[in-house]
Design a protein around this motif. Structure first.
Motif, PDB file in Angstrom:
ATOM      1  N   THR A   1       1.959  10.144  13.039  1.00  0.00           N
ATOM      2  CA  THR A   1       3.330   9.785  13.443  1.00  0.00           C
ATOM      3  C   THR A   1       4.312  10.499  12.511  1.00  0.00           C
ATOM      4  O   THR A   1       4.057  10.608  11.305  1.00  0.00           O
ATOM      5  CB  THR A   1       3.583   8.263  13.361  1.00  0.00           C
ATOM      6  N   PRO A   2       5.432  10.985  13.042  1.00  0.00           N
ATOM      7  CA  PRO A   2       6.315  11.852  12.256  1.00  0.00           C
ATOM      8  C   PRO A   2       6.947  11.196  11.028  1.00  0.00           C
ATOM      9  O   PRO A   2       7.312  10.020  11.061  1.00  0.00           O
ATOM     10  CB  PRO A   2       7.419  12.243  13.251  1.00  0.00           C
ATOM     11  N   VAL A   3       7.062  11.995   9.970  1.00  0.00           N
ATOM     12  CA  VAL A   3       7.889  11.615   8.800  1.00  0.00           C
ATOM     13  C   VAL A   3       9.313  12.045   9.181  1.00  0.00           C
ATOM     14  O   VAL A   3       9.539  13.231   9.422  1.00  0.00           O
ATOM     15  CB  VAL A   3       7.414  12.355   7.525  1.00  0.00           C
ATOM     16  N   PRO A   4      10.265  11.113   9.256  1.00  0.00           N
ATOM     17  CA  PRO A   4      11.570  11.447   9.847  1.00  0.00           C
ATOM     18  C   PRO A   4      12.309  12.601   9.167  1.00  0.00           C
ATOM     19  O   PRO A   4      13.032  13.333   9.819  1.00  0.00           O
ATOM     20  CB  PRO A   4      12.379  10.153   9.700  1.00  0.00           C
ATOM     21  N   TRP A   5      12.141  12.786   7.857  1.00  0.00           N
ATOM     22  CA  TRP A   5      12.948  13.796   7.160  1.00  0.00           C
ATOM     23  C   TRP A   5      12.224  15.122   6.966  1.00  0.00           C
ATOM     24  O   TRP A   5      12.769  16.035   6.346  1.00  0.00           O
ATOM     25  CB  TRP A   5      13.409  13.264   5.806  1.00  0.00           C
TER      26      TRP A   5
ATOM     27  N   GLU B   1       0.848  -1.205   0.000  1.00  0.00           N
ATOM     28  CA  GLU B   1       0.000   0.000   0.000  1.00  0.00           C
ATOM     29  C   GLU B   1       0.880   1.251   0.000  1.00  0.00           C
ATOM     30  O   GLU B   1       1.964   1.247   0.589  1.00  0.00           O
ATOM     31  CB  GLU B   1      -0.824   0.036   1.295  1.00  0.00           C
ATOM     32  N   ARG B   2       0.371   2.318  -0.610  1.00  0.00           N
ATOM     33  CA  ARG B   2       1.094   3.590  -0.532  1.00  0.00           C
ATOM     34  C   ARG B   2       1.053   4.127   0.902  1.00  0.00           C
ATOM     35  O   ARG B   2       0.102   3.866   1.629  1.00  0.00           O
ATOM     36  CB  ARG B   2       0.419   4.620  -1.435  1.00  0.00           C
ATOM     37  N   HIS B   3       2.070   4.901   1.292  1.00  0.00           N
ATOM     38  CA  HIS B   3       2.056   5.530   2.618  1.00  0.00           C
ATOM     39  C   HIS B   3       1.361   6.884   2.504  1.00  0.00           C
ATOM     40  O   HIS B   3       1.626   7.643   1.578  1.00  0.00           O
ATOM     41  CB  HIS B   3       3.484   5.724   3.129  1.00  0.00           C
ATOM     42  N   GLN B   4       0.475   7.165   3.432  1.00  0.00           N
ATOM     43  CA  GLN B   4      -0.298   8.411   3.393  1.00  0.00           C
ATOM     44  C   GLN B   4       0.292   9.391   4.394  1.00  0.00           C
ATOM     45  O   GLN B   4       0.567   9.009   5.531  1.00  0.00           O
ATOM     46  CB  GLN B   4      -1.757   8.157   3.797  1.00  0.00           C
ATOM     47  N   ALA B   5       0.449  10.642   3.960  1.00  0.00           N
ATOM     48  CA  ALA B   5       1.001  11.626   4.887  1.00  0.00           C
ATOM     49  C   ALA B   5       0.442  13.019   4.636  1.00  0.00           C
ATOM     50  O   ALA B   5      -0.129  13.288   3.578  1.00  0.00           O
ATOM     51  CB  ALA B   5       2.526  11.665   4.766  1.00  0.00           C
TER      52      ALA B   5
ATOM     53  N   PHE C   1       3.765  14.269   8.739  1.00  0.00           N
ATOM     54  CA  PHE C   1       3.266  13.173   9.584  1.00  0.00           C
ATOM     55  C   PHE C   1       2.505  12.156   8.722  1.00  0.00           C
ATOM     56  O   PHE C   1       1.750  12.538   7.830  1.00  0.00           O
ATOM     57  CB  PHE C   1       2.306  13.717  10.651  1.00  0.00           C
ATOM     58  N   TYR C   2       2.695  10.876   9.056  1.00  0.00           N
ATOM     59  CA  TYR C   2       1.894   9.815   8.428  1.00  0.00           C
ATOM     60  C   TYR C   2       0.532   9.771   9.116  1.00  0.00           C
ATOM     61  O   TYR C   2       0.427  10.035  10.312  1.00  0.00           O
ATOM     62  CB  TYR C   2       2.557   8.450   8.629  1.00  0.00           C
ATOM     63  N   TYR C   3      -0.490   9.431   8.330  1.00  0.00           N
ATOM     64  CA  TYR C   3      -1.806   9.211   8.935  1.00  0.00           C
ATOM     65  C   TYR C   3      -2.359   7.896   8.412  1.00  0.00           C
ATOM     66  O   TYR C   3      -1.871   7.359   7.415  1.00  0.00           O
ATOM     67  CB  TYR C   3      -2.761  10.371   8.639  1.00  0.00           C
ATOM     68  N   ASP C   4      -3.380   7.449   9.087  1.00  0.00           N
ATOM     69  CA  ASP C   4      -4.027   6.212   8.671  1.00  0.00           C
ATOM     70  C   ASP C   4      -5.089   6.567   7.615  1.00  0.00           C
ATOM     71  O   ASP C   4      -5.899   7.463   7.819  1.00  0.00           O
ATOM     72  CB  ASP C   4      -4.659   5.593   9.933  1.00  0.00           C
ATOM     73  N   LYS C   5      -5.043   5.868   6.485  1.00  0.00           N
ATOM     74  CA  LYS C   5      -5.909   6.160   5.335  1.00  0.00           C
ATOM     75  C   LYS C   5      -7.391   6.298   5.729  1.00  0.00           C
ATOM     76  O   LYS C   5      -8.115   7.152   5.218  1.00  0.00           O
ATOM     77  CB  LYS C   5      -5.753   4.994   4.362  1.00  0.00           C
TER      78      LYS C   5
END
Ligand SMILES: C[S@@+](CC[C@H](N)C(=O)[O-])C[C@H]1O[C@@H](n2cnc3c(N)ncnc32)[C@H](O)[C@@H]1O
Length: 501
Positions: free
Chosen positions: A54-58, A28-32, A63-67
């Motif tokens: 949750t943070p995107v490290p770079w 699955e693609r990552h959603q942010a 932030f990532y979120y749940d779809k």
């Protein structure tokens, strides 16, 4: 199905790593999303806002979120509190590191993911020129600039060559997020795979050379150029940079600190590749939580003194009569607690506040020369949606707050009026213009009269209107990669588009 020549090339490039790469493409693609610091304090919003993030490290504000949470459909999206963006696409602007007061150009800017990120770094100070060659996409870019409440951006619809004729040595920083063959979109996207060909990779690489030629011309000595793509093809990545350094030896690749999971670019993937190419970066879908990107940070030799700089505008009034300016001031005195400063410019009956330091734009296609303040009507001034989105409740005399999960806010975004007894008001006894806010974030204007709040949310943005237009995967691909086909059905799907860039 992945194109055969693509698979063969990737196998040759990655060797044993290919298996992990090909498995990642099946996931699955990552959603942010990226929180907009012009509107909300990112860490607070991440902690207390309506989504679990949750943070995107770079990316500091990513932030990532749940779809399943669907932030693109939430009223706070319309308020510009965040921008939905593919996580690896957050890296280039992070490395551009624009600062308040600088002159920055985003040369290939639509739909505006990176422009809005750069604007946040500039904190409203300095000049940001966001350019997009395709008119329909330039319009979407302009809407996103507006939604995110950005004051200091000028949006142009020009070719890089035309801009270069006008802005030689003008910018401190330039981002070239180049149109590319888009191999980073292959994950779960059959149609994007279908568009791919070796000829297209070649064509993209040639186009990137031309765009970079114009970009380097517009950069001042000592300035910074960031180049990025969302493809894996070496010709368009290490190759474009290698050819660029052959043509322009006054540039060097900057040695930057890479985030964990980023890989170094490879000199052995392009003919005559120089060692320095190890300073470029590759984001791979099997090494980070993102679709993949390439990026390079380049510095132009030298430095420039203030006196060498092109003349720019300071405060002033242009193209409007004393009476028209007085009408605006009457609005400002009655409804705003702040005084707007800058260059007031009229285009027909539209009034704009251009950023200080804006150069002359005569002869260029300009969609917005700064913040759109509103429309001059007979004997009065009507504020624009863009102004509402750039204002905070404490900056206006009258505001009305609705909870972001209330029926009323969804009704407002659908164009409905509401009664005076709905919402929490700031400012006593005010008739007339009210800033409507959702959980304290501005979403648009309402005008109170006779106990009813009249709706001034723009018709084109209303949820029951064009916003529901369905975009095919093919259309999304075209928008992302700059083909010329009709894209009007997508024109209002700003959140949808931004998921892909
Ligand atoms: C990768 S996209 C930009 C995405 C954007 N930076 C963002 O973050 O939202 C590349 C853009 O380049 C534009 N483009 C296509 N051909 C171009 C050309 N010859 N010169 C400049 N830009 C071009 C496309 O229309 C497309 O919007």
């Amino acid at each position: 199905m992945l194109p055969e020549s693509f698979v063969n090339r990737m196998k040759e490039m990655l060797g044993e790593e290919y298996e992990a790469f090909s498995e990642a493409l099946k996931e699955e693609r990552h959603q942010a999303l990226r929180i907009n610091p012009l509107k909300a304090e990112p860490e607070d919003f991440a902690r207390t806002g309506p989504f679990s993030l949750t943070p995107v490290p770079w990316a500091k504000t990513g932030f990532y979120y749940d779809k399943a949470q669907q932030p693109g459909k939430h009223p706070l999206h319309e308020a510009g509190v965040y921008y939905i963006q593919e996580p690896s696409a957050m890296a280039p602007a992070q490395f551009l590191q624009a600062r308040p007061g600088e002159r920055v150009l985003d040369l290939c800017a639509a739909p505006g993911g990176k422009s809005t990120q750069i604007a946040a770094q500039m904190k409203g100070g300095g000049l940001l020129v966001c350019n997009e060659i395709h008119p329909a996409r330039a319009k979407i870019l302009s809407e996103n600039i507006e939604r995110m409440g950005i004051r200091n951006a000028v949006v142009t619809n020009e070719t890089p060559e035309r801009l270069a004729e006008r802005f030689s040595g003008f910018f401190d920083r330039i981002l070239v997020d180049a149109p590319c063959s888009g191999e980073g979109m292959f994950r779960k996207n059959e149609e994007a795979c279908g568009e791919w060909s070796l000829e297209n990779v070649e064509m993209c690489a040639e186009r990137q050379d031309t765009i970079l030629d114009s970009a380097q011309q517009m950069l001042r000595s000592g300035g910074l150029l960031v180049y990025s793509t969302c493809t894996f093809a070496p010709q368009e990545n290490e190759g474009s940079i290698n050819r660029f350094l052959d043509r322009f030896p006054d540039f060097t690749l900057v040695n930057v600190d890479m985030s964990e999971g980023f890989a170094a670019g490879r000199q052995d993937w392009v003919p005559g590749g120089r060692e320095e190419l190890a300073r470029t970066m590759r984001l791979w879908p099997h090494k980070i939580r993102g679709e993949g990107h390439f990026l390079a940070v380049l510095k132009k030799e030298g430095s420039v003194s203030e006196t060498e700089r092109m003349p720019v505008r300071r405060d002033g009034i242009k193209g409007l009569s004393v009476k028209e300016y007085a009408d605006y001031l009457e609005f400002e005195n009655q409804y705003l607690k702040i005084r707007q400063e800058g260059i007031f410019i009229a285009f027909g009956d539209q009034l704009y506040l251009a950023p200080q330091g804006m150069p002359p734009l005569k002869g260029l296609k300009v969609l917005r020369p700064g913040l759109h303040l509103g429309t001059r009507k007979k004997n009065r001034f009507e504020p624009s949606h863009a102004l509402a989105l750039a204002l905070k409740p404490e900056e206006v005399c009258f505001s009305c707050d609705l909870p972001s999960d209330s029926r009323e806010i969804y009704g407002y975004l659908n164009g409905e009026t509401f009664r005076e007894d709905v919402g929490v008001y700031r400012g006593e006894g005010g008739k007339g213009w009210h800033l409507i806010t959702a959980d304290g974030y501005s979403v648009g204007w309402g005008k109170l009269a006779g106990g009813i709040m009249k709706n001034h949310y723009p018709k084109g943005l209303r949820k029951n209107g064009a916003a529901e237009a369905v975009c095919s995967i093919r259309q999304m691909y075209e928008i992302r990669h700059g083909t010329d086909r009709e894209i009007s059905a997508c024109a209002r799907r700003r959140d949808f588009l931004s998921e892909y860039v």
